[in-house]
Design a protein around this motif. Sequence first.
Motif, PDB file in Angstrom:
ATOM      1  N   GLU A 478     -16.526  14.076  -6.352  1.00  0.00           N
ATOM      2  CA  GLU A 478     -16.201  13.524  -5.038  1.00  0.00           C
ATOM      3  C   GLU A 478     -15.687  12.101  -5.145  1.00  0.00           C
ATOM      4  O   GLU A 478     -14.876  11.662  -4.321  1.00  0.00           O
ATOM      5  CB  GLU A 478     -17.429  13.571  -4.120  1.00  0.00           C
ATOM      6  N   ILE A 479     -16.139  11.369  -6.183  1.00  0.00           N
ATOM      7  CA  ILE A 479     -15.637  10.003  -6.372  1.00  0.00           C
ATOM      8  C   ILE A 479     -14.120  10.036  -6.560  1.00  0.00           C
ATOM      9  O   ILE A 479     -13.377   9.307  -5.898  1.00  0.00           O
ATOM     10  CB  ILE A 479     -16.309   9.337  -7.586  1.00  0.00           C
ATOM     11  N   TYR A 480     -13.658  10.901  -7.461  1.00  0.00           N
ATOM     12  CA  TYR A 480     -12.222  11.003  -7.730  1.00  0.00           C
ATOM     13  C   TYR A 480     -11.469  11.483  -6.490  1.00  0.00           C
ATOM     14  O   TYR A 480     -10.461  10.889  -6.088  1.00  0.00           O
ATOM     15  CB  TYR A 480     -11.983  11.967  -8.897  1.00  0.00           C
ATOM     16  N   GLN A 481     -11.956  12.548  -5.878  1.00  0.00           N
ATOM     17  CA  GLN A 481     -11.254  13.137  -4.736  1.00  0.00           C
ATOM     18  C   GLN A 481     -11.206  12.169  -3.558  1.00  0.00           C
ATOM     19  O   GLN A 481     -10.183  12.054  -2.879  1.00  0.00           O
ATOM     20  CB  GLN A 481     -11.944  14.438  -4.336  1.00  0.00           C
ATOM     21  N   GLY A 482     -12.336  11.470  -3.319  1.00  0.00           N
ATOM     22  CA  GLY A 482     -12.357  10.512  -2.221  1.00  0.00           C
ATOM     23  C   GLY A 482     -11.418   9.348  -2.454  1.00  0.00           C
ATOM     24  O   GLY A 482     -10.679   8.935  -1.548  1.00  0.00           O
ATOM     25  N   MET A 483     -11.431   8.791  -3.688  1.00  0.00           N
ATOM     26  CA  MET A 483     -10.545   7.669  -3.989  1.00  0.00           C
ATOM     27  C   MET A 483      -9.087   8.087  -3.895  1.00  0.00           C
ATOM     28  O   MET A 483      -8.237   7.341  -3.381  1.00  0.00           O
ATOM     29  CB  MET A 483     -10.851   7.118  -5.386  1.00  0.00           C
ATOM     30  N   GLU A 484      -8.764   9.294  -4.356  1.00  0.00           N
ATOM     31  CA  GLU A 484      -7.387   9.763  -4.335  1.00  0.00           C
ATOM     32  C   GLU A 484      -6.909   9.957  -2.899  1.00  0.00           C
ATOM     33  O   GLU A 484      -5.782   9.576  -2.539  1.00  0.00           O
ATOM     34  CB  GLU A 484      -7.292  11.076  -5.121  1.00  0.00           C
ATOM     35  N   LEU A 485      -7.771  10.513  -2.038  1.00  0.00           N
ATOM     36  CA  LEU A 485      -7.394  10.733  -0.653  1.00  0.00           C
ATOM     37  C   LEU A 485      -7.233   9.410   0.094  1.00  0.00           C
ATOM     38  O   LEU A 485      -6.270   9.218   0.858  1.00  0.00           O
ATOM     39  CB  LEU A 485      -8.447  11.598   0.043  1.00  0.00           C
ATOM     40  N   ILE A 486      -8.167   8.483  -0.116  1.00  0.00           N
ATOM     41  CA  ILE A 486      -8.074   7.181   0.544  1.00  0.00           C
ATOM     42  C   ILE A 486      -6.846   6.432   0.070  1.00  0.00           C
ATOM     43  O   ILE A 486      -6.155   5.768   0.855  1.00  0.00           O
ATOM     44  CB  ILE A 486      -9.352   6.365   0.295  1.00  0.00           C
ATOM     45  N   ARG A 488      -4.062   7.804  -0.939  1.00  0.00           N
ATOM     46  CA  ARG A 488      -2.869   8.493  -0.444  1.00  0.00           C
ATOM     47  C   ARG A 488      -2.675   8.330   1.070  1.00  0.00           C
ATOM     48  O   ARG A 488      -1.548   8.205   1.542  1.00  0.00           O
ATOM     49  CB  ARG A 488      -2.972   9.971  -0.824  1.00  0.00           C
ATOM     50  N   LYS A 489      -3.788   8.337   1.819  1.00  0.00           N
ATOM     51  CA  LYS A 489      -3.658   8.356   3.273  1.00  0.00           C
ATOM     52  C   LYS A 489      -4.103   7.075   3.970  1.00  0.00           C
ATOM     53  O   LYS A 489      -3.758   6.858   5.134  1.00  0.00           O
ATOM     54  CB  LYS A 489      -4.453   9.536   3.840  1.00  0.00           C
ATOM     55  N   ARG A 627      -5.635  -3.877  -0.299  1.00  0.00           N
ATOM     56  CA  ARG A 627      -6.217  -2.745  -1.016  1.00  0.00           C
ATOM     57  C   ARG A 627      -5.167  -2.200  -1.979  1.00  0.00           C
ATOM     58  O   ARG A 627      -4.039  -1.905  -1.585  1.00  0.00           O
ATOM     59  CB  ARG A 627      -6.695  -1.672  -0.045  1.00  0.00           C
ATOM     60  N   VAL A 628      -5.568  -2.096  -3.223  1.00  0.00           N
ATOM     61  CA  VAL A 628      -4.643  -1.711  -4.298  1.00  0.00           C
ATOM     62  C   VAL A 628      -4.713  -0.201  -4.513  1.00  0.00           C
ATOM     63  O   VAL A 628      -5.783   0.406  -4.422  1.00  0.00           O
ATOM     64  CB  VAL A 628      -5.001  -2.459  -5.599  1.00  0.00           C
ATOM     65  N   PHE A 629      -3.567   0.399  -4.814  1.00  0.00           N
ATOM     66  CA  PHE A 629      -3.503   1.828  -5.092  1.00  0.00           C
ATOM     67  C   PHE A 629      -4.109   2.114  -6.473  1.00  0.00           C
ATOM     68  O   PHE A 629      -3.429   2.022  -7.502  1.00  0.00           O
ATOM     69  CB  PHE A 629      -2.053   2.327  -5.038  1.00  0.00           C
ATOM     70  N   GLU A 630      -5.375   2.480  -6.485  1.00  0.00           N
ATOM     71  CA  GLU A 630      -6.074   2.719  -7.749  1.00  0.00           C
ATOM     72  C   GLU A 630      -5.537   3.955  -8.469  1.00  0.00           C
ATOM     73  O   GLU A 630      -5.604   4.053  -9.690  1.00  0.00           O
ATOM     74  CB  GLU A 630      -7.576   2.886  -7.480  1.00  0.00           C
ATOM     75  N   SER A 631      -4.996   4.904  -7.730  1.00  0.00           N
ATOM     76  CA  SER A 631      -4.505   6.137  -8.353  1.00  0.00           C
ATOM     77  C   SER A 631      -3.080   6.011  -8.884  1.00  0.00           C
ATOM     78  O   SER A 631      -2.546   6.964  -9.455  1.00  0.00           O
ATOM     79  CB  SER A 631      -4.569   7.294  -7.345  1.00  0.00           C
ATOM     80  N   ASP A 632      -2.464   4.856  -8.727  1.00  0.00           N
ATOM     81  CA  ASP A 632      -1.109   4.642  -9.239  1.00  0.00           C
ATOM     82  C   ASP A 632      -1.134   4.655 -10.767  1.00  0.00           C
ATOM     83  O   ASP A 632      -1.754   3.790 -11.390  1.00  0.00           O
ATOM     84  CB  ASP A 632      -0.578   3.301  -8.729  1.00  0.00           C
ATOM     85  N   PRO A 633      -0.475   5.627 -11.407  1.00  0.00           N
ATOM     86  CA  PRO A 633      -0.525   5.715 -12.876  1.00  0.00           C
ATOM     87  C   PRO A 633       0.145   4.550 -13.581  1.00  0.00           C
ATOM     88  O   PRO A 633      -0.090   4.319 -14.762  1.00  0.00           O
ATOM     89  CB  PRO A 633       0.195   7.041 -13.182  1.00  0.00           C
ATOM     90  N   THR A 634       0.980   3.803 -12.857  1.00  0.00           N
ATOM     91  CA  THR A 634       1.680   2.666 -13.481  1.00  0.00           C
ATOM     92  C   THR A 634       0.996   1.331 -13.182  1.00  0.00           C
ATOM     93  O   THR A 634       1.539   0.280 -13.512  1.00  0.00           O
ATOM     94  CB  THR A 634       3.136   2.606 -12.993  1.00  0.00           C
ATOM     95  N   LEU A 635      -0.187   1.376 -12.573  1.00  0.00           N
ATOM     96  CA  LEU A 635      -0.877   0.149 -12.189  1.00  0.00           C
ATOM     97  C   LEU A 635      -1.217  -0.710 -13.399  1.00  0.00           C
ATOM     98  O   LEU A 635      -1.844  -0.245 -14.347  1.00  0.00           O
ATOM     99  CB  LEU A 635      -2.172   0.491 -11.423  1.00  0.00           C
TER     100      LEU A 635
END
Length: 841
Positions: A478-486, A488-489, A627-635
């Motif tokens: 849920e940590i991954y899914q929640g962070m990814e959704l937040i 993205r949206k 708020r920084v996009f944590e899921s950005d692969p190029t971060l």
Amino acid sequence: MSSLFLAAYNRFILGHPIITLFVTVLFVVALGSHAHKFRLDASADTLILENDASLKYYRSIKAIYGTDDSLVITYTPEGDLFSDEALEDLRQFRSKLSKVDRVATVTSILDVPLINSPPVTLFELSEGIITLESPEADRVLAKKEFLTSPLYRDLLVSADGQSTALQVTFEADEKRDSLLKKRNILRARQLETELSMEERQSLQEVSDEYDSYNAVLQVQLDNTVKAVRKIMDEHRHSASLFLGGVPMIVSDSIDFVRHDLLVFGLSVLAILVVILTLIFRRPRWVILSMLTCAVSGFSMIGMLGLLRWPITVVSSNFVLLLLILTLSLLVHLIVRYRELLAEKLESSQRELILETVKSKFVPCLYTSITTMVAFGSLVVSGIRPVIDFGWIMVIGISIAQVITFTLFPATLVLLGKEKPVDEHDFTESITQFLARKNEQYGGRIISFFIVFALLSVWGFTKLTVENRFIDYYKDSTEIYQGMELIDRKFGGTTPLDVVIDAPASFFVEESGAEDEDGDFFDDEFEDEFGDEGAGAGAGLTATSYWFNSQKLDDILAIHDYIDDLRESGKVISLATTIRMLGSLNEDVLTNDFELAILYKKLPPVIKNALIRPYMSEDGNQLRFSIRVFESDPTLKRSELLTKIKNGLIQELGLEAEQVNVTGMVVLYNNMLQSLFTSQILTLGVVFVAIMLMLAGLFRNIRLATIAIVPNMIAAGMVLGIMGWLKIPLDMMTITIAAICIGIAVDNSIHYVHRFKSEYAISQDYWVAARRSHQTIGRAMYYTSMTITLGFSVLAFSNFIPTIYFGLLTGFSMVAALLANMTLLPLLIIRFKPLDVLGNVR
């Protein structure tokens, strides 16, 4: 081994085994009585550098503008978000959440002020606010406002209008903050000067009280998160829900640590039982070994409780490591005992055990010390959880050494002799195969390792420290899914603050102006703007650097620059408020007097939501919340922070002293950027310390250098593979190389120790190598395979760095075994370091 020590050992430990066991039991029970104090910690403090200067500034900003520690719940109904059914369900959901213990506020689309639904004037806004629950609210206009508002879009409502977010904040804990402040003041003083006895005692007392109270708060936090999840489950029939936020990550990470401790501990015990059964095929060795391992692990848990030392994600594997390292000591003792049993059939049980201890105590002691040195080197990393992990393992290995050479031999004396067994098995075939290949292809084997060493150096140059926190968890969590959704949206997850101060010259000018006409100003405006004085109204617009019509454009420019960065998600600042209020009346923003009246008349709810979180009370400091996009692969955090500071200084003309960047992004980046230095420091400390120890043990610098080379190559291969596979350094993988050298050099010590004995007998290097492979080679194979299989269970963790740690450490053990069974004897034979020793054993 000293004859005096051996005689004392024989008399007290082996001569009185029942008393020895009784004393051991008392020792274990005494430590075990503190096991209930054992606790876990996965707070944000475990992700930062020890004594990071940025931490003090971060905490000061949090004290002014509020904490970023809150739960975020995403809510996506099956139908229209603004339908009667969805809003009623959301209303009930909010109501239940607000009743959860320790919850202070729940902010949702139902609660926030609306200014265009229907449109209101500034005067109407000053008289009261409209929310989505107000009778006069227009729901169609409200939906449009939420989707277009510079504040609410991507914060409370997703851009597609299908999802909303609820923010759950917790009650402030003044006692915790007070204890933390006292502790940090004393720690800061300790770094600057030597503390007095009273101050040291005070620091210890405050630290203990803080740790104890923080443990209570963690339990409360865990219960709160569970209560929130229970309420979420009650509403999943009508909406898709995800939980995010630092408190949830802390709670779930503790669950992961607890899971790893229990499941992996039991799994390793099961694997060890199977391995011991296959190796020794006698119940006594399985039971006695498991008993010794269990006692060591339980004693260490009690020791951590006694010391009030919390376990973090990094140190969560200490039980597994301790079990494996204890068993590696036991395997060497068992193998040697069975060798002596086959050679000396007439000797008594006590004589066999004494001879086993005589031949194995010194090498086992040195292997334990070298392993402790490896873990001890982690204290120079500067990363608190890594430092704690190092000390925990140093203490644990010390306990394992004592338990192994007391409980095990004392119990073995009582069991009596076993029947000799045939030691010729599959393991001997492997070790003898390697011995033959050494003789046949010695030059090629050395060349092979040289090539691998060069490739490892090349791979090491490709190592990076840039990694995403989201990648620490499996995508099924849920940590991954929640962070990814937040991400993205809802405009990103990881908080970052840009704090802009007024220039130093402003304070000099302001001081001079106050001397000239400060009294006149206060008298003139005190009646108009009440008791708030210079901190509000015209006093604020006249005395603040930022809150006046001349600087509003600058604030907007800073906001837009930050918002235009690709890495930035949602950006909120005073500029957001300016644009919202400007949509009602642009003229008010161009006149200081009207702006002063506006500030005075705004309802407290508007000030608390739109102004105070983003501007200091005196108006001389601005906070831009990003708020920084944590899921950005190029971060790349370091590049982002540099880009922000340089851009604000070079493109917008701010002074360097005005611009400060803070937040978890900064603290986490500081930790990551320190990893290269930490890796070099830990490897350097390990190399120097173990070299000195080996030189003292072997009394031969050349032999000590030869003994450490295979292990350095094995550790280098791990780092090289990480570079080639683009596996970044993190808090756990940084420990692998040092641990690899520390554990793998154990095999080198045992091999060299046996090689010297065999060479003293045969005076032939190749004969000594063959005999060493046939005898100690078996124990080396057993221990290495046991360690490898033990670490392999970590592949089932939910924490990705733990998976890397397990697999890479297991690989390093296999690589070190091959190096010690091939390269080590070949280097000894080629350079002949024993020629200067004669028959020295």
